[in-house]
Design a protein around this motif. Sequence first.
Motif: not given
Length: 225
Positions: A104-108, A118-121
């Motif tokens: 809901e909040v923040g990068p994937w 690992i983030y997906f932005l």
Amino acid sequence: MRMWGGVLAAILLTASSGIARAQEVSQDIVDATIGEWLIVSEDGSLGCHVTLGKEKTIGGRMVKEGNTCGAPWHNEIAAWDFAGPGIVLRDATRKEVIAFGEREVGPWVTDIERTPRIYFLPEPGNIDRAATEKEALGKWVLTDKKGRALCHITLLDSPSKRSDDSKGIRIDGDCSASVKKKVEAWQIDEIKLGIIGGEDYSYSMSPDTEGFVTDDGRFRLRRDQ
């Protein structure tokens, strides 16, 4: 940044199985997803800018690598698709390289069991890596966009008085009265450095070549000599 809440829920409602394939997704959903994204590790290593395209290819839809792309992603990713609760990136043989889930909040983000995470932005702008505690520690000067010094501070490696989740800040000299109350503590918030004051973040910053900068470019942290 795009508002992503509920997008994947809508996708899953249109799928008849546990996997939501690109051809089962409306064009509106695809159009909302295409564009520039950043794959970035919480360890602070160089990330990878990619552009998700509409065109179909082996393994889903096409991916174009951006000008900045560090290992292990360089030349590995050839396609993207919707799958399960998120987005999957695949190589030219349809093999999954990495998958991200929506929040809901923040990068994937990758599965919680993966280390480092690992983030997906989406729409990352100039961000190419995540902030880390190691690079944040030490003496800094907070400046405005014209380079004028607003406050000299040290980011400490010790708990703040606010909470165990944040670390302390020491004011080291000249500090504008309007800034003093805004620099009580700091912490790494996934990929960004948060300077905390009052009831919330005063400054949310991403790393750049000179230190850290707010998304709007109004404030910077530069090493204090």
